[in-house]
Motif scaffolding. Structure first.
Motif, PDB file in Angstrom:
ATOM      1  N   ARG A  59      -0.082  -5.600  -9.143  1.00 29.51           N
ATOM      2  CA  ARG A  59      -1.248  -4.827  -9.583  1.00 29.51           C
ATOM      3  C   ARG A  59      -2.109  -4.469  -8.380  1.00 29.51           C
ATOM      4  O   ARG A  59      -3.326  -4.584  -8.405  1.00 29.51           O
ATOM      5  CB  ARG A  59      -2.050  -5.614 -10.605  1.00 29.51           C
ATOM      6  CG  ARG A  59      -1.331  -5.763 -11.927  1.00 29.51           C
ATOM      7  CD  ARG A  59      -2.165  -6.498 -12.922  1.00 29.51           C
ATOM      8  NE  ARG A  59      -1.583  -6.351 -14.252  1.00 29.51           N
ATOM      9  CZ  ARG A  59      -2.046  -6.960 -15.304  1.00 29.51           C
ATOM     10  NH1 ARG A  59      -3.093  -7.739 -15.204  1.00 29.51           N
ATOM     11  NH2 ARG A  59      -1.477  -6.782 -16.477  1.00 29.51           N
ATOM     12  N   ALA A  60      -1.442  -4.025  -7.318  1.00 29.62           N
ATOM     13  CA  ALA A  60      -2.136  -3.682  -6.072  1.00 29.62           C
ATOM     14  C   ALA A  60      -1.466  -2.474  -5.433  1.00 29.62           C
ATOM     15  O   ALA A  60      -0.349  -2.104  -5.775  1.00 29.62           O
ATOM     16  CB  ALA A  60      -2.107  -4.870  -5.114  1.00 29.62           C
ATOM     17  N   VAL A  61      -2.204  -1.869  -4.488  1.00 25.58           N
ATOM     18  CA  VAL A  61      -1.659  -0.763  -3.700  1.00 25.58           C
ATOM     19  C   VAL A  61      -1.983  -1.033  -2.241  1.00 25.58           C
ATOM     20  O   VAL A  61      -3.071  -1.525  -1.914  1.00 25.58           O
ATOM     21  CB  VAL A  61      -2.207   0.608  -4.153  1.00 25.58           C
ATOM     22  CG1 VAL A  61      -3.713   0.712  -3.976  1.00 25.58           C
ATOM     23  CG2 VAL A  61      -1.494   1.745  -3.425  1.00 25.58           C
ATOM     24  N   THR A  62      -1.033  -0.725  -1.364  1.00 23.51           N
ATOM     25  CA  THR A  62      -1.233  -0.877   0.073  1.00 23.51           C
ATOM     26  C   THR A  62      -1.427   0.499   0.688  1.00 23.51           C
ATOM     27  O   THR A  62      -0.617   1.402   0.484  1.00 23.51           O
ATOM     28  CB  THR A  62      -0.017  -1.571   0.721  1.00 23.51           C
ATOM     29  OG1 THR A  62       0.109  -2.877   0.153  1.00 23.51           O
ATOM     30  CG2 THR A  62      -0.191  -1.694   2.227  1.00 23.51           C
ATOM     31  N   CYS A  63      -2.509   0.657   1.451  1.00 29.46           N
ATOM     32  CA  CYS A  63      -2.810   1.923   2.100  1.00 29.46           C
ATOM     33  C   CYS A  63      -1.704   2.263   3.104  1.00 29.46           C
ATOM     34  O   CYS A  63      -1.281   1.401   3.874  1.00 29.46           O
ATOM     35  CB  CYS A  63      -4.158   1.838   2.814  1.00 29.46           C
ATOM     36  SG  CYS A  63      -4.598   3.357   3.693  1.00 29.46           S
TER      37      CYS A  63
END
Length: 110
Positions: A59-63
């Motif tokens: 439930r995350a996003v990496t730039c």
């Protein structure tokens, strides 16, 4: 809340993103599982990276620019990084993605 239909869940690949252009800026829709979608600002507060082009995991996003990781639930940066991205209420009904238009209307365009 005033819900805006922004597309079908199948328009977003699993662990992928789609960009929605609004009068006040771009919002990224992230699909994490079969029926789980999150909405957040598309802009990383660190260097302005396009989060919709980042890697979705859990439930995350990496730039994609400098590997900052943001919770899609809270918008809070994780790990040693500090900062936060705006998140927006979103729901899926009958396969359609509905975005909270009331929150977008209250967002500053600056």
């Amino acid at each position: 809340m005033s819900w805006i239909d922004v597309g079908h869940i199948e328009d977003i690949p699993l662990r992928g993103a789609r960009l929605v252009k609004t009068p006040v800026g771009c919002v990224a829709l992230f699909r994490t599982s079969e029926a789980e979608v999150f909405a957040a600002s598309d802009t990383c507060p660190h260097k302005g990276g396009p989060l919709s082009e980042g890697i979705v995991h859990g439930r995350a996003v990496t730039c994609p620019l400098h590997n900052w990781v943001f919770s899609l639930e809270t918008g809070q940066a994780q790990g040693a990084d500090t900062g936060q991205i705006p998140t927006y209420d979103v729901k899926v009904e009958d396969g359609r993605i509905l975005l909270d238009g009331t929150a977008l209307a209250g967002r500053s365009a600056a």
